[in-house]
Scaffold this active site. Structure first.
Site, PDB file in Angstrom:
ATOM      1  N   ARG A  58       0.799  -1.223   0.000  1.00  0.00           N
ATOM      2  CA  ARG A  58       0.000   0.000   0.000  1.00  0.00           C
ATOM      3  C   ARG A  58       0.833   1.275   0.000  1.00  0.00           C
ATOM      4  O   ARG A  58       0.655   2.161  -0.818  1.00  0.00           O
ATOM      5  CB  ARG A  58      -0.834   0.066   1.282  1.00  0.00           C
ATOM      6  CG  ARG A  58      -2.244  -0.304   1.181  1.00  0.00           C
ATOM      7  CD  ARG A  58      -2.687  -0.756   2.568  1.00  0.00           C
ATOM      8  NE  ARG A  58      -1.927  -1.951   2.903  1.00  0.00           N
ATOM      9  CZ  ARG A  58      -2.333  -3.161   2.614  1.00  0.00           C
ATOM     10  NH1 ARG A  58      -3.497  -3.341   2.083  1.00  0.00           N
ATOM     11  NH2 ARG A  58      -1.580  -4.218   2.881  1.00  0.00           N
ATOM     12  N   THR A  59       1.738   1.374   0.970  1.00  0.00           N
ATOM     13  CA  THR A  59       2.437   2.648   1.172  1.00  0.00           C
ATOM     14  C   THR A  59       3.291   3.012  -0.039  1.00  0.00           C
ATOM     15  O   THR A  59       3.273   4.151  -0.503  1.00  0.00           O
ATOM     16  CB  THR A  59       3.283   2.593   2.462  1.00  0.00           C
ATOM     17  OG1 THR A  59       2.447   2.140   3.517  1.00  0.00           O
ATOM     18  CG2 THR A  59       3.848   3.943   2.817  1.00  0.00           C
ATOM     19  N   LYS A  86      23.293  -1.603   9.227  1.00  0.00           N
ATOM     20  CA  LYS A  86      22.903  -0.327   9.817  1.00  0.00           C
ATOM     21  C   LYS A  86      24.041   0.678   9.748  1.00  0.00           C
ATOM     22  O   LYS A  86      25.171   0.353   9.508  1.00  0.00           O
ATOM     23  CB  LYS A  86      22.556  -0.530  11.297  1.00  0.00           C
ATOM     24  CG  LYS A  86      21.215  -1.088  11.540  1.00  0.00           C
ATOM     25  CD  LYS A  86      20.955  -1.108  13.024  1.00  0.00           C
ATOM     26  CE  LYS A  86      21.776  -2.183  13.695  1.00  0.00           C
ATOM     27  NZ  LYS A  86      21.517  -2.243  15.137  1.00  0.00           N
ATOM     28  N   ARG A 108      11.397   4.006   3.930  1.00  0.00           N
ATOM     29  CA  ARG A 108      10.931   3.027   4.930  1.00  0.00           C
ATOM     30  C   ARG A 108      12.135   2.193   5.347  1.00  0.00           C
ATOM     31  O   ARG A 108      12.921   1.765   4.498  1.00  0.00           O
ATOM     32  CB  ARG A 108       9.848   2.118   4.348  1.00  0.00           C
ATOM     33  CG  ARG A 108       9.548   0.940   5.260  1.00  0.00           C
ATOM     34  CD  ARG A 108       8.332   0.182   4.858  1.00  0.00           C
ATOM     35  NE  ARG A 108       7.125   0.924   5.162  1.00  0.00           N
ATOM     36  CZ  ARG A 108       5.900   0.392   5.115  1.00  0.00           C
ATOM     37  NH1 ARG A 108       5.741  -0.864   4.769  1.00  0.00           N
ATOM     38  NH2 ARG A 108       4.847   1.113   5.404  1.00  0.00           N
ATOM     39  N   HIS A 136       4.910   6.049  11.777  1.00  0.00           N
ATOM     40  CA  HIS A 136       4.410   5.888  10.398  1.00  0.00           C
ATOM     41  C   HIS A 136       3.435   7.060  10.211  1.00  0.00           C
ATOM     42  O   HIS A 136       2.219   6.890  10.225  1.00  0.00           O
ATOM     43  CB  HIS A 136       3.706   4.532  10.276  1.00  0.00           C
ATOM     44  CG  HIS A 136       3.378   4.110   8.883  1.00  0.00           C
ATOM     45  ND1 HIS A 136       3.538   4.939   7.779  1.00  0.00           N
ATOM     46  CD2 HIS A 136       2.894   2.939   8.384  1.00  0.00           C
ATOM     47  CE1 HIS A 136       3.166   4.278   6.693  1.00  0.00           C
ATOM     48  NE2 HIS A 136       2.772   3.067   7.036  1.00  0.00           N
TER      49      HIS A 136
HETATM   50  N1  ASP Z   1       1.345  -1.351   6.877  1.00  0.00           N
HETATM   51  C1  ASP Z   1       1.527  -0.888   8.237  1.00  0.00           C
HETATM   52  C2  ASP Z   1       2.985  -0.666   8.553  1.00  0.00           C
HETATM   53  O1  ASP Z   1       3.797  -0.681   7.673  1.00  0.00           O
HETATM   54  C3  ASP Z   1       0.864  -1.763   9.222  1.00  0.00           C
HETATM   55  C4  ASP Z   1       1.373  -3.157   9.279  1.00  0.00           C
HETATM   56  O2  ASP Z   1       2.312  -3.552   8.575  1.00  0.00           O
HETATM   57  O3  ASP Z   1       0.828  -3.880  10.098  1.00  0.00           O
HETATM   58  O4  ASP Z   1       3.326  -0.441   9.684  1.00  0.00           O
END
Ligand code: ASP
Length: 316
Positions: A58-59, A86, A108, A136
């Site tokens: 999604r993101t 890291k 991310r 987030h």
């Molecule tokens: N998509 C959201 C996150 O990246 C929630 C999840 O993964 O549970 O944090």
């Protein structure tokens, strides 16, 4: 309209009026996204790089679409978490990218704080697309927009956040935002999934779903973050569903018009009943996805305005 941030690293630094500015601008993008002609030139000439060191559906899609609809040149780099170490490696990557002169960097990363660190090293605007269990921010903003549209306001509501609070950056960002906007927040989950020091957040904590859901306006479910667990947090998924999985019976304790939310991806039959998740009379899960694109467009629009207005301040 005031929005004084150079990055969007979390909800923590945002003022309530900045949150309102962002949500108001998002409304304009919701309208644009519903038209056949969705193209704007707000980010024309700017370069957006998406760097995802952790999986995302999604993101990442949402940020990519948001940038493209605003006319930016968008590049996706998929970084394998396993191939990075890291610290130094992350900074090396940041410096390499910086030399390519991006304007917006969407990041991310599996480690909390990694995105903040990166933001200190580059001279473009950085957007946190989720860092470890820390924050987030665009998720909390899209959740706020979804709630505001469903309930007509984003203050003085009773909101329950349920499940794996301890491992969830979604819970943390939502707690911060909903608290800033003066809502009453209840956290519901087994003690093993409640983070230490939770009292400091000013929320009420419940172990029992029926008790915690009593008369709430909003029920926000969370995914069990199995990838962040090293065993022993729940007896079994079956038992977890029995006690904490949202179904029609548990939801009947909330207000009759309470809405059901989930950030996705969902574990159907673990934290939520599949039929309830698909019930468009109660569930706003698809609205959350729609709002996500609009909120990300608004966030990038506001950061780009600041970038244009104060380019010198952004130079390290
Ligand atoms: N998509 C959201 C996150 O990246 C929630 C999840 O993964 O549970 O944090």
């Amino acid at each position: 309209m005031r929005f004084d941030q150079r990055h969007l690293l979390g909800i923590e630094p945002l003022r309530p009026d900045e949150i309102t500015t962002l949500l108001d601008l998002s409304e304009r993008y919701v309208a644009l996204n519903r038209q056949q002609q969705k193209r704007s030139t707000v980010l024309a000439g700017l370069t957006q790089i998406n760097m995802f060191f952790e999986n995302s559906t999604r993101t990442q899609a949402s940020f990519e679409l948001a940038g493209k609809r605003l006319g930016a040149d968008v590049m996706n780099m998929s970084m394998q978490a396993s191939s990075i170490k890291k610290g130094e490696t992350l900074i090396d990557t940041a410096m390499t990218l910086n030399a390519m002169h991006p304007d917006l960097l969407v990041v991310r990363h599996p480690h909390s704080g990694a995105v903040d660190l990166l933001a200190q090293k580059v001279n473009c605007a950085v957007l946190n697309a989720g860092d470890g269990r820390h924050e987030h921010p665009t998720q909390a903003l899209l959740d706020a927009l979804t709630i505001r549209r469903a309930k007509g306001r984003i203050h003085r509501l009773n909101i329950a956040i349920c499940g794996d609070i301890a491992h969830s950056r979604v819970a943390r960002s939502n707690l911060l935002l909903l608290h800033k906007m003066e809502n009453r927040i209840r956290l519901i989950g087994p003690p093993t999934l409640m983070p230490a020091g939770i009292d400091a957040f000013g929320a009420e904590v419940y172990e029992d779903m029926k008790e915690g859901l009593q008369d709430v306006d909003v029920v926000m479910m969370l995914r069990l973050q199995k990838e962040r667990m090293d065993g022993g947090f729940i007896p079994s998924e079956r038992e977890y569903y029995h006690r904490y999985g949202l179904d029609a019976e548990k939801l009947s304790h909330a207000k009759p018009d309470a809405i059901v939310m989930h950030p996705g991806p969902m574990n159907r039959g673990v934290e939520i009943d599949g039929t309830l998740a698909d019930d468009i009379n109660r569930s706003v899960i698809q609205d959350q996805v729609e709002m996500g694109v609009a909120v990300r467009m608004a966030a990038m629009d506001l950061l780009a305005r600041n970038l244009r207005a104060h380019p010198k301040e952004l130079m390290v």
